[in-house]
Design a protein around this motif. Structure first.
Motif, PDB file in Angstrom:
ATOM      1  N   GLY A 393       0.847  -1.178   0.000  1.00 45.13           N
ATOM      2  CA  GLY A 393       0.000   0.000   0.000  1.00 45.13           C
ATOM      3  C   GLY A 393       0.885   1.231   0.000  1.00 45.13           C
ATOM      4  N   ILE A 394       0.630   2.165  -0.912  1.00 48.54           N
ATOM      5  CA  ILE A 394       1.385   3.423  -0.964  1.00 48.54           C
ATOM      6  C   ILE A 394       0.443   4.532  -0.502  1.00 48.54           C
ATOM      7  CG2 ILE A 394       2.667   5.028  -2.430  1.00 48.54           C
ATOM      8  CD1 ILE A 394       3.251   2.708  -4.333  1.00 48.54           C
ATOM      9  N   PHE A 395       0.702   5.044   0.685  1.00 46.50           N
ATOM     10  CA  PHE A 395      -0.157   6.055   1.290  1.00 46.50           C
ATOM     11  C   PHE A 395       0.657   7.348   1.418  1.00 46.50           C
ATOM     12  CE2 PHE A 395      -2.290   7.687   5.363  1.00 46.50           C
ATOM     13  CZ  PHE A 395      -3.291   8.328   4.641  1.00 46.50           C
ATOM     14  N   ILE A 396       0.241   8.359   0.669  1.00 50.94           N
ATOM     15  CA  ILE A 396       0.969   9.635   0.659  1.00 50.94           C
ATOM     16  C   ILE A 396       0.096  10.696   1.320  1.00 50.94           C
ATOM     17  CG2 ILE A 396       2.156  11.340  -0.770  1.00 50.94           C
ATOM     18  CD1 ILE A 396       2.358   9.227  -2.960  1.00 50.94           C
ATOM     19  N   GLN A 397       0.641  11.330   2.321  1.00 50.55           N
ATOM     20  CA  GLN A 397      -0.051  12.426   3.003  1.00 50.55           C
ATOM     21  C   GLN A 397       0.636  13.735   2.630  1.00 50.55           C
ATOM     22  OE1 GLN A 397       0.562   9.955   6.635  1.00 50.55           O
ATOM     23  NE2 GLN A 397      -1.340  10.949   7.325  1.00 50.55           N
ATOM     24  N   VAL A 398      -0.150  14.693   2.233  1.00 50.39           N
ATOM     25  CA  VAL A 398       0.397  15.973   1.792  1.00 50.39           C
ATOM     26  C   VAL A 398      -0.275  17.109   2.550  1.00 50.39           C
ATOM     27  CG1 VAL A 398       1.008  15.157  -0.512  1.00 50.39           C
ATOM     28  CG2 VAL A 398      -1.264  16.088  -0.115  1.00 50.39           C
ATOM     29  N   ALA A 399       0.472  18.174   2.770  1.00 52.22           N
ATOM     30  CA  ALA A 399      -0.070  19.348   3.462  1.00 52.22           C
ATOM     31  C   ALA A 399       0.526  20.599   2.851  1.00 52.22           C
ATOM     32  CB  ALA A 399       0.246  19.276   4.953  1.00 52.22           C
ATOM     33  N   GLY A 400      -0.258  21.645   2.818  1.00 46.73           N
ATOM     34  CA  GLY A 400       0.220  22.910   2.290  1.00 46.73           C
ATOM     35  C   GLY A 400      -0.851  23.967   2.416  1.00 46.73           C
ATOM     36  N   ARG A 401      -0.430  25.210   2.520  1.00 47.99           N
ATOM     37  CA  ARG A 401      -1.393  26.302   2.694  1.00 47.99           C
ATOM     38  C   ARG A 401      -2.285  26.465   1.471  1.00 47.99           C
ATOM     39  NH1 ARG A 401       3.217  27.288   5.227  1.00 47.99           N
ATOM     40  NH2 ARG A 401       3.164  28.059   7.371  1.00 47.99           N
ATOM     41  N   GLU A 402      -1.776  26.054   0.308  1.00 49.21           N
ATOM     42  CA  GLU A 402      -2.550  26.176  -0.924  1.00 49.21           C
ATOM     43  C   GLU A 402      -3.190  24.857  -1.341  1.00 49.21           C
ATOM     44  OE1 GLU A 402      -2.931  29.160  -2.277  1.00 49.21           O
ATOM     45  OE2 GLU A 402      -1.611  30.021  -0.768  1.00 49.21           O
ATOM     46  N   MET A 403      -2.968  23.811  -0.562  1.00 54.55           N
ATOM     47  CA  MET A 403      -3.479  22.484  -0.908  1.00 54.55           C
ATOM     48  C   MET A 403      -4.989  22.415  -0.702  1.00 54.55           C
ATOM     49  SD  MET A 403      -2.837  19.432  -1.993  1.00 54.55           S
ATOM     50  CE  MET A 403      -3.813  17.936  -2.070  1.00 54.55           C
ATOM     51  N   GLN A 404      -5.677  21.692  -1.613  1.00 54.35           N
ATOM     52  CA  GLN A 404      -7.118  21.485  -1.521  1.00 54.35           C
ATOM     53  C   GLN A 404      -7.425  19.996  -1.765  1.00 54.35           C
ATOM     54  OE1 GLN A 404      -9.300  23.999  -4.245  1.00 54.35           O
ATOM     55  NE2 GLN A 404      -7.818  25.660  -4.040  1.00 54.35           N
ATOM     56  N   ILE A 410      -5.192  14.480  -8.666  1.00 54.53           N
ATOM     57  CA  ILE A 410      -4.161  14.938  -9.608  1.00 54.53           C
ATOM     58  C   ILE A 410      -2.800  14.464  -9.141  1.00 54.53           C
ATOM     59  CG2 ILE A 410      -2.928  16.979 -10.442  1.00 54.53           C
ATOM     60  CD1 ILE A 410      -6.621  17.198  -9.790  1.00 54.53           C
ATOM     61  N   LEU A 411      -2.536  14.618  -7.844  1.00 57.85           N
ATOM     62  CA  LEU A 411      -1.268  14.144  -7.289  1.00 57.85           C
ATOM     63  C   LEU A 411      -1.167  12.625  -7.365  1.00 57.85           C
ATOM     64  CD1 LEU A 411      -1.134  16.446  -4.120  1.00 57.85           C
ATOM     65  CD2 LEU A 411       0.185  16.710  -6.220  1.00 57.85           C
ATOM     66  N   ASP A 463       7.495  19.310  -8.638  1.00 61.03           N
ATOM     67  CA  ASP A 463       6.448  19.591  -9.616  1.00 61.03           C
ATOM     68  C   ASP A 463       5.265  20.364  -9.041  1.00 61.03           C
ATOM     69  OD1 ASP A 463       8.043  18.163 -11.328  1.00 61.03           O
ATOM     70  OD2 ASP A 463       6.849  16.325 -11.238  1.00 61.03           O
ATOM     71  N   PHE A 464       5.050  20.267  -7.726  1.00 55.29           N
ATOM     72  CA  PHE A 464       3.874  20.886  -7.118  1.00 55.29           C
ATOM     73  C   PHE A 464       4.244  21.728  -5.905  1.00 55.29           C
ATOM     74  CE2 PHE A 464       2.577  16.928  -9.170  1.00 55.29           C
ATOM     75  CZ  PHE A 464       1.590  17.386 -10.028  1.00 55.29           C
ATOM     76  N   GLY A 465       5.431  22.338  -5.975  1.00 57.98           N
ATOM     77  CA  GLY A 465       5.923  23.100  -4.842  1.00 57.98           C
ATOM     78  C   GLY A 465       5.042  24.265  -4.436  1.00 57.98           C
ATOM     79  N   LYS A 466       4.274  24.796  -5.366  1.00 60.38           N
ATOM     80  CA  LYS A 466       3.434  25.946  -5.035  1.00 60.38           C
ATOM     81  C   LYS A 466       2.335  25.589  -4.049  1.00 60.38           C
ATOM     82  CE  LYS A 466       0.580  29.571  -7.048  1.00 60.38           C
ATOM     83  NZ  LYS A 466      -0.566  29.348  -6.155  1.00 60.38           N
ATOM     84  N   ILE A 467       1.843  24.360  -4.098  1.00 58.41           N
ATOM     85  CA  ILE A 467       0.720  23.989  -3.235  1.00 58.41           C
ATOM     86  C   ILE A 467       1.128  23.099  -2.064  1.00 58.41           C
ATOM     87  CG2 ILE A 467      -0.987  24.231  -5.078  1.00 58.41           C
ATOM     88  CD1 ILE A 467      -0.974  21.122  -5.248  1.00 58.41           C
ATOM     89  N   LEU A 468       2.347  22.559  -2.116  1.00 64.84           N
ATOM     90  CA  LEU A 468       2.753  21.602  -1.091  1.00 64.84           C
ATOM     91  C   LEU A 468       3.871  22.157  -0.216  1.00 64.84           C
ATOM     92  CD1 LEU A 468       2.852  18.266  -3.142  1.00 64.84           C
ATOM     93  CD2 LEU A 468       1.010  19.133  -1.715  1.00 64.84           C
TER      94      LEU A 468
END
Length: 737
Positions: A393-404, A410-411, A463-468
């Motif tokens: 299982g590949i479980f990726i947790q992401v956080a960011g002020r611009e993340m929705q 998409i990620l 690739d997604f530094g703006k949101i992460l």
């Protein structure tokens, strides 16, 4: 520029032209003048000759005209102590040789039709190393990568390195920079391709190492590929040689590496490539052609060391490439995405129906996760024996002020590509049907599951530094943990799918543009709405919304719909205003839901092309993977060549596979009930959705009512079948009128 350069190139031109004339005379004495000739499965005839002169070579007799044209290009021989130190005569001699090399290859295919294997990958076990000229299916598939930037250019490599280790080092450096490597010719009795195979390197279009052929003449396939890209994606017309050559100089970033002794035939080929703005760099001491002139910088550069070959080549071509510096033991980059891990190479695997393999990306609070943390919970590959299977299982947790939350799918979609970018690792599928195969070579280099997490963390940030701001990756290999993750993931997938499926164009006031393909089709503007996915199939409305928020100046810009001009055909004033501006005035308006009346423009990247079939009162569609004939009289490649350069072509329209079963697909023309033919491979791929459409619209058995190539490939052949099945299109209002 030295006299020696001019003498060698011009002498080479005379030699190549004379040799080709001899081959042609022999062919004319052996075959009838009306014998068909050409490259298999292409609408571009002999593409270099066709693109630059407009001459359509279809028969053996047709070769006479371009051969005479090539003879006419040859400049006078260099005589005496003085010569004109200009590039012009060399360029003419070079172009003459390129034309003749293409004629030579056409004659080879006539006389030895099985010499090349017309596939993406060679059949090494059968001794079929050479793939020859790319057919139009490969061109469309691979050309897209030059559109979206995932392939920044190509290295045309002729000859062979001093040994297989040097060959491997140079080629893998180009792969790390995401370039294609087009290989031709031999040196000292071997070829670069044979050296790579000896070094255990996989070759073929899928790994971007393309074995065109064993002779210098087969290098012409690289130039043909470049010219067809200009016609297919850029809309440049055959015969407009100035635009073709400038297009290649400005947009197709390519160069030549000459490995080995450069004789007159190689030299004149190098001079020919200068016409395209493609410089040549050699590892031997040959006369140089330095600035200024046709190429961006130097034209011919000598004595380039093998250690510097890659870096020096991209510098001379003026090409910008990025090498991802990710600390894992295996090489990494898009060039490895097509690499296969076959049975003999396999060490261990997960998923693929043998075990469960599930992927999920979820948004987290900033204080809940630690950036860069990679957890391997359970046995790692070091705990496995060769041939073992395991769950993951590949479980990726992401956080960011611009993340929705909208960005999660998409990620998640990036996981497939990014894991495939690891050399020696093969990833198939997505979501809860993934399959990961790990090669013995990767294990020997020290690969562990943690490396997957390292890659995903680094590339998500890149690739997604703006949101992460934070990315944490957990890899689970205990069966009970994977089962729990799978149950959670399936609930998430269901919620996401229902949300997108339920969205309508009326629900939103903003559509999105996609202008990625304008680099090849300048007038094309793809508009994406909830019920009209992007033509390439890669972007839906949610993807574009996320893309815009991630990169506000990127290719996906918001379009305010504005006043609705026609709700049936799907036309809005705001969209028209945007399209007019984005196409630089070339397109004033188009309709979202019609292929008959002012349809949306189409680029060469579309997944499918629909066309009217008037005799059946319906429409057909064909996907790019189908290479056969269709009832409209044109193959996919011909259709794309006719209307894929950014035109709005009534009676035809490009679209994605998913769009076929969206509720507003050609609604203005009667909708999906008009669909009377599609290739079997496509029909089977979307069978479940076709069945659902039939149930929802009171057309039981609709899937079986649609004809395919097993029924027929002409309107006359499929009409009786449609009548027998009672296809609804036959009782609808006339399609035209």
């Amino acid at each position: 520029m030295s006299k020696l350069v001019a003498f060698a190139a011009i002498q080479g031109g005379y030699k190549v032209v004379s040799s080709t004339e001899g081959l042609y005379r022999k062919a004319m004495a052996t075959y009838n003048a009306d014998t068909k000739i050409g490259f298999p499965n292409t609408a571009y005839y002999l593409p270099v000759i066709y693109s630059l002169t407009g001459m359509k070579v279809e028969t053996l007799e047709d070769l006479k005209k371009p051969l005479e044209f090539a003879r006419g290009l040859l400049p006078p021989h260099i005589k005496g102590k003085h010569h004109l130190p200009y590039l012009g005569p060399l360029l003419d001699a070079g172009m003459a040789s390129i034309f003749c090399y293409e004629i030579m290859e056409a004659l080879r295919i006539l006389e030895q039709p099985d010499f090349y294997i017309p596939e993406e990958d060679p059949d090494i076990e059968a001794g079929k190393l050479w793939v020859g000229p790319a057919d139009d299916t490969i061109l469309r598939k691979r050309g897209v990568e030059f559109v979206d930037g995932s392939a920044p250019g190509f290295a045309a490599m002729v000859g062979a390195a001093p040994n297989k280790e040097i060959a491997k080092d140079i080629v893998e450096e180009y792969q790390r920079r995401s370039l294609y490597i087009f290989c031709a010719a031999s040196h000292n009795g071997t070829t670069l391709i044979e050296q790579l195979l000896d070094a255990g390197v996989q070759i073929g279009w899928n790994t971007r190492i393309v074995p065109f052929g064993p002779d210098i003449s087969s290098a012409v396939f690289a130039l043909g590929f470049a010219n067809r890209a200009a016609m297919a994606f850029g809309g440049v017309k055959p015969g407009d040689y100035k635009k073709i050559l400038l297009y290649n100089k400005d947009r197709i970033f390519a160069f030549v590496n000459a490995l080995g002794d450069v004789g007159t035939e190689w030299g004149v080929a190098a001079a020919g490539c200068v016409n395209w703005g493609f410089p040549t760099l050699a590892d031997t001491d040959i006369p140089e052609i330095l600035p200024t002139g046709i190429c961006t910088y130097e034209h011919v550069v000598a004595n380039v060391s093998h250690e510097e070959m890659c870096q020096r080549s991209v510098e001379v071509r003026g090409l910008k490439t990025i090498v991802s510096d990710i600390e894992i033991p295996c090489a990494f980059g898009p060039a490895y995405e097509g690499e296969r891990v076959r049975g003999a190479d396999l060490y261990a695997q997960c998923g693929g129906g043998k075990t469960q393999c599930t992927e999920l990306v979820k948004m987290a609070e900033m204080n809940e996760i630690e950036d860069g943390k990679v957890i391997v919970d359970g046995p790692d590959v070091g705990d496995l024996k060769e041939g073992d299977t395991f769950p993951m299982g590949i479980f990726i947790q992401v956080a960011g002020r611009e993340m929705q939350p909208d960005f999660e799918p998409i990620l998640e979609r990036q996981i497939h590509h990014l894991i495939n970018y690891i050399q020696g690792i093969m990833h198939i599928g997505q979501r809860d049907i993934s399959w990961v195969r790990i090669s013995k070579a990767a294990i020997e280099k020290g690969f562990t599951l943690k490396d997957i997490g390292v890659v995903l963390h680094a590339k998500f940030h890149q690739d997604f530094g703006k949101i992460l701001d934070k990315v944490q990756v957990t890899l689970m290999t205990k069966k009970e943990d994977v089962e729990k993750l799978t149950a959670k993931a399936r609930a998430e997938y269901k919620t996401r799918d229902e949300r997108v499926e339920k969205m309508t164009d009326e629900d939103v006031e903003i559509f999105y543009s996609c202008t990625l393909c304008q680099s090849f089709a300048p007038n094309h503007v793809c508009s994406v709405s909830p019920e009209r996915t992007g033509l390439c199939g890669a972007y839906n409305w949610m993807d574009c919304k996320a893309s815009y928020e991630i990169n506000p100046t990127g290719p996906n810009q918001p379009i305010e719909k504005g006043e609705c001009i026609d709700p049936v055909l799907g036309q809005w004033k705001g969209v028209n205003d945007f399209v007019y501006k984005a196409s630089r005035g070339a397109v004033t308006h188009y309709n979202f839901y019609s292929m008959v009346i002012d349809p949306m423009t189409t680029c060469g990247c579309c997944e499918c092309i629909a066309a009217m079939l008037p005799s059946c009162n319906g429409v057909m569609t064909v996907n790019r993977d189908y290479a056969g004939e269709t009832p409209c009289g044109m193959k996919f490649t011909t259709l794309a060549g006719v209307m894929g350069g950014g035109a709005s072509s009534p009676g035809f329209v490009g679209h994605s596979k998913f769009n076929i079963t969206q509720k507003k697909f050609i609604k203005g023309d009667g909708g999906l009930k008009r669909m009377v033919w599609m290739p079997k491979i496509l029909k089977e791929e979307i069978k479940e959705r076709l069945d659902r459409f039939g149930e929802e619209n009171g057309i039981p058995g609709f899937y079986d009512m649609i004809a395919d190539e097993t029924v027929g490939i002409t309107e006359e052949e499929i009409l009786p079948y449609l009548q027998e099945k009672g296809h609804p299109a036959l009782s609808m209002d006339p399609l035209i009128g």
